[in-house]
Design a protein around this motif. Sequence first.
Motif, PDB file in Angstrom:
ATOM      1  N   LEU A 167       3.169  -3.255 -24.495  1.00 21.59           N
ATOM      2  CA  LEU A 167       2.053  -3.711 -23.675  1.00 21.59           C
ATOM      3  C   LEU A 167       0.740  -3.198 -24.256  1.00 21.59           C
ATOM      4  CD1 LEU A 167       3.493  -3.134 -20.085  1.00 21.59           C
ATOM      5  CD2 LEU A 167       3.287  -5.301 -21.302  1.00 21.59           C
ATOM      6  N   SER A 168      -0.276  -4.034 -24.214  1.00 17.78           N
ATOM      7  CA  SER A 168      -1.582  -3.667 -24.742  1.00 17.78           C
ATOM      8  C   SER A 168      -2.362  -2.865 -23.701  1.00 17.78           C
ATOM      9  CB  SER A 168      -2.363  -4.937 -25.107  1.00 17.78           C
ATOM     10  OG  SER A 168      -2.629  -5.695 -23.947  1.00 17.78           O
ATOM     11  N   PRO A 169      -3.447  -2.194 -24.108  1.00 17.80           N
ATOM     12  CA  PRO A 169      -4.286  -1.486 -23.120  1.00 17.80           C
ATOM     13  C   PRO A 169      -4.811  -2.402 -22.021  1.00 17.80           C
ATOM     14  CG  PRO A 169      -4.834  -0.793 -25.354  1.00 17.80           C
ATOM     15  CD  PRO A 169      -3.876  -1.939 -25.487  1.00 17.80           C
ATOM     16  N   GLU A 170      -5.055  -3.680 -22.351  1.00 20.50           N
ATOM     17  CA  GLU A 170      -5.509  -4.619 -21.327  1.00 20.50           C
ATOM     18  C   GLU A 170      -4.450  -4.810 -20.238  1.00 20.50           C
ATOM     19  OE1 GLU A 170      -5.645  -5.140 -24.532  1.00 20.50           O
ATOM     20  OE2 GLU A 170      -7.808  -5.169 -24.945  1.00 20.50           O
ATOM     21  N   ALA A 171      -3.180  -4.709 -20.628  1.00 21.73           N
ATOM     22  CA  ALA A 171      -2.109  -4.853 -19.638  1.00 21.73           C
ATOM     23  C   ALA A 171      -2.144  -3.713 -18.632  1.00 21.73           C
ATOM     24  CB  ALA A 171      -0.756  -4.894 -20.352  1.00 21.73           C
ATOM     25  N   PHE A 172      -2.365  -2.493 -19.092  1.00 16.95           N
ATOM     26  CA  PHE A 172      -2.434  -1.360 -18.169  1.00 16.95           C
ATOM     27  C   PHE A 172      -3.673  -1.454 -17.282  1.00 16.95           C
ATOM     28  CE2 PHE A 172       0.210   0.234 -21.656  1.00 16.95           C
ATOM     29  CZ  PHE A 172       1.298   0.706 -20.936  1.00 16.95           C
ATOM     30  N   TRP A 173      -4.763  -2.002 -17.829  1.00 16.94           N
ATOM     31  CA  TRP A 173      -5.943  -2.222 -16.996  1.00 16.94           C
ATOM     32  C   TRP A 173      -5.665  -3.278 -15.934  1.00 16.94           C
ATOM     33  CZ3 TRP A 173     -10.106   0.025 -15.470  1.00 16.94           C
ATOM     34  CH2 TRP A 173     -11.130  -0.719 -14.882  1.00 16.94           C
ATOM     35  N   THR A 174      -4.870  -4.287 -16.273  1.00 18.01           N
ATOM     36  CA  THR A 174      -4.490  -5.311 -15.298  1.00 18.01           C
ATOM     37  C   THR A 174      -3.664  -4.700 -14.168  1.00 18.01           C
ATOM     38  OG1 THR A 174      -4.492  -7.022 -17.011  1.00 18.01           O
ATOM     39  CG2 THR A 174      -3.254  -7.492 -14.999  1.00 18.01           C
ATOM     40  N   ILE A 175      -2.772  -3.783 -14.508  1.00 18.22           N
ATOM     41  CA  ILE A 175      -1.963  -3.114 -13.484  1.00 18.22           C
ATOM     42  C   ILE A 175      -2.853  -2.295 -12.554  1.00 18.22           C
ATOM     43  CG2 ILE A 175      -0.121  -1.449 -13.102  1.00 18.22           C
ATOM     44  CD1 ILE A 175       1.027  -2.274 -15.813  1.00 18.22           C
ATOM     45  N   ALA A 176      -3.836  -1.577 -13.141  1.00 18.57           N
ATOM     46  CA  ALA A 176      -4.751  -0.791 -12.313  1.00 18.57           C
ATOM     47  C   ALA A 176      -5.605  -1.694 -11.429  1.00 18.57           C
ATOM     48  CB  ALA A 176      -5.636   0.074 -13.211  1.00 18.57           C
ATOM     49  N   SER A 177      -6.033  -2.830 -11.971  1.00 18.17           N
ATOM     50  CA  SER A 177      -6.853  -3.761 -11.195  1.00 18.17           C
ATOM     51  C   SER A 177      -6.069  -4.410 -10.068  1.00 18.17           C
ATOM     52  CB  SER A 177      -7.419  -4.850 -12.118  1.00 18.17           C
ATOM     53  OG  SER A 177      -8.199  -4.279 -13.148  1.00 18.17           O
ATOM     54  N   TRP A 178      -4.750  -4.436 -10.186  1.00 17.88           N
ATOM     55  CA  TRP A 178      -3.916  -5.017  -9.138  1.00 17.88           C
ATOM     56  C   TRP A 178      -4.085  -4.249  -7.821  1.00 17.88           C
ATOM     57  CZ3 TRP A 178      -1.526  -8.878  -7.155  1.00 17.88           C
ATOM     58  CH2 TRP A 178      -0.464  -8.710  -6.266  1.00 17.88           C
ATOM     59  N   GLY A 179      -4.568  -3.005  -7.894  1.00 16.82           N
ATOM     60  CA  GLY A 179      -4.790  -2.236  -6.680  1.00 16.82           C
ATOM     61  C   GLY A 179      -5.801  -2.881  -5.751  1.00 16.82           C
ATOM     62  N   THR A 180      -6.753  -3.647  -6.302  1.00 20.95           N
ATOM     63  CA  THR A 180      -7.704  -4.352  -5.439  1.00 20.95           C
ATOM     64  C   THR A 180      -6.994  -5.383  -4.565  1.00 20.95           C
ATOM     65  OG1 THR A 180      -8.161  -5.971  -7.192  1.00 20.95           O
ATOM     66  CG2 THR A 180      -9.553  -4.014  -7.109  1.00 20.95           C
ATOM     67  N   THR A 181      -5.995  -6.041  -5.131  1.00 20.04           N
ATOM     68  CA  THR A 181      -5.210  -6.994  -4.347  1.00 20.04           C
ATOM     69  C   THR A 181      -4.402  -6.277  -3.278  1.00 20.04           C
ATOM     70  OG1 THR A 181      -5.057  -8.370  -6.332  1.00 20.04           O
ATOM     71  CG2 THR A 181      -3.601  -8.925  -4.516  1.00 20.04           C
ATOM     72  N   LEU A 182      -3.981  -5.049  -3.574  1.00 24.12           N
ATOM     73  CA  LEU A 182      -3.267  -4.248  -2.577  1.00 24.12           C
ATOM     74  C   LEU A 182      -4.115  -4.065  -1.328  1.00 24.12           C
ATOM     75  CD1 LEU A 182      -1.136  -2.138  -1.584  1.00 24.12           C
ATOM     76  CD2 LEU A 182      -2.388  -0.443  -2.910  1.00 24.12           C
ATOM     77  N   PHE A 183      -5.368  -3.660  -1.497  1.00 30.00           N
ATOM     78  CA  PHE A 183      -6.243  -3.449  -0.337  1.00 30.00           C
ATOM     79  C   PHE A 183      -6.608  -4.773   0.329  1.00 30.00           C
ATOM     80  CE2 PHE A 183      -6.980   0.426  -2.840  1.00 30.00           C
ATOM     81  CZ  PHE A 183      -6.686   1.378  -1.871  1.00 30.00           C
ATOM     82  N   LEU A 184      -6.705  -5.851  -0.464  1.00 28.57           N
ATOM     83  CA  LEU A 184      -6.970  -7.159   0.126  1.00 28.57           C
ATOM     84  C   LEU A 184      -5.809  -7.589   1.019  1.00 28.57           C
ATOM     85  CD1 LEU A 184      -8.623  -9.750   0.384  1.00 28.57           C
ATOM     86  CD2 LEU A 184      -7.536 -10.564  -1.722  1.00 28.57           C
ATOM     87  N   GLY A 185      -4.583  -7.388   0.545  1.00 26.14           N
ATOM     88  CA  GLY A 185      -3.421  -7.726   1.356  1.00 26.14           C
ATOM     89  C   GLY A 185      -3.328  -6.873   2.608  1.00 26.14           C
ATOM     90  N   ALA A 186      -3.619  -5.574   2.476  1.00 31.39           N
ATOM     91  CA  ALA A 186      -3.612  -4.698   3.656  1.00 31.39           C
ATOM     92  C   ALA A 186      -4.662  -5.141   4.670  1.00 31.39           C
ATOM     93  CB  ALA A 186      -3.862  -3.259   3.220  1.00 31.39           C
ATOM     94  N   LEU A 187      -5.817  -5.577   4.177  1.00 36.31           N
ATOM     95  CA  LEU A 187      -6.877  -6.052   5.082  1.00 36.31           C
ATOM     96  C   LEU A 187      -6.447  -7.321   5.806  1.00 36.31           C
ATOM     97  CD1 LEU A 187      -9.795  -5.694   6.075  1.00 36.31           C
ATOM     98  CD2 LEU A 187     -10.530  -7.091   4.134  1.00 36.31           C
ATOM     99  N   LYS A 188      -5.784  -8.245   5.093  1.00 43.37           N
ATOM    100  CA  LYS A 188      -5.341  -9.489   5.729  1.00 43.37           C
ATOM    101  C   LYS A 188      -4.317  -9.208   6.821  1.00 43.37           C
ATOM    102  CE  LYS A 188      -4.345 -13.025   3.087  1.00 43.37           C
ATOM    103  NZ  LYS A 188      -5.280 -14.048   3.561  1.00 43.37           N
TER     104      LYS A 188
END
Length: 262
Positions: A167-188
């Motif tokens: 996996l490239s460094p961009e892939a790990f950044w994508t995993i970290a960015s997925w946390g924003t979707t976590l909070f979006l789902g919790a908010l919904k």
Amino acid sequence: MTPYEFSEASLLDWLGQFLWTLFRVAAMFMVAPLFGARYIPTRVRVTLAFACSLAIFPMLPPGPDVAPFSAQALLLVMQQILIGIAAGFILQLVFDAIVIGIQTVSMSMGLGFAIFIDSQNGVQVPVLSQLHLLLAMLLFLSFDGHLMIVALIVDSFQLLPVSAGGLSPEAFWTIASWGTTLFLGALKVALPAATAVLIVNMSIGVISRAAPTLNLFAIGLPLTIIVGLVVLIITLPSLEVSLIFLIEQATSTIGNLWLMVN
């Protein structure tokens, strides 16, 4: 050499191909929802990973020409484990979003003291969070989510085959960015009940100013709990919509993850 004879090189090649597959599948099963739950014995998970790997690896393209017991093989093992953990972690966050959202509502309702051991992760969570987590798991099974996990790991070998690159460094950044979707789902999940509880608390605050001698603890706490539970029951069908949204986002993120290679 006849077709029924095997050389040491071919046996080592098959062993290496099976090991790369096994480590990726086992890593995902140890982290992914349902398969990675604490109530499922490790022996069962290892057996499932072994069986799935045994079924998958004959269909895969030839792997890298690496000796199974070499330093380069150890690097490949670490790469396959990281790939499996990354995919399982993204899926696990879908259910963590539901737990976090309902936990926020429980705390604002005054039910934070009613805790239960989460059999999925082995931690203490409010009873309401555990109830919604069980419902989400049942919905996940009704969507054939367990088959979706197996399909994701099979597709990973087609889009991200076993090779010297990981996996490239961009892939790990994508995993970290997925946390924003976590909070979006919790908010919904939490927004309707949290809004209702907030309105009740504001109303109790206004009443306390108008009638200072009123016993707010005897009225406010039961009223907050009743309103919160009623709103949660009314909005319970929206849990399916939120779960589908989070699963679609997770599978899309995992699909993009397979394309990010060094």
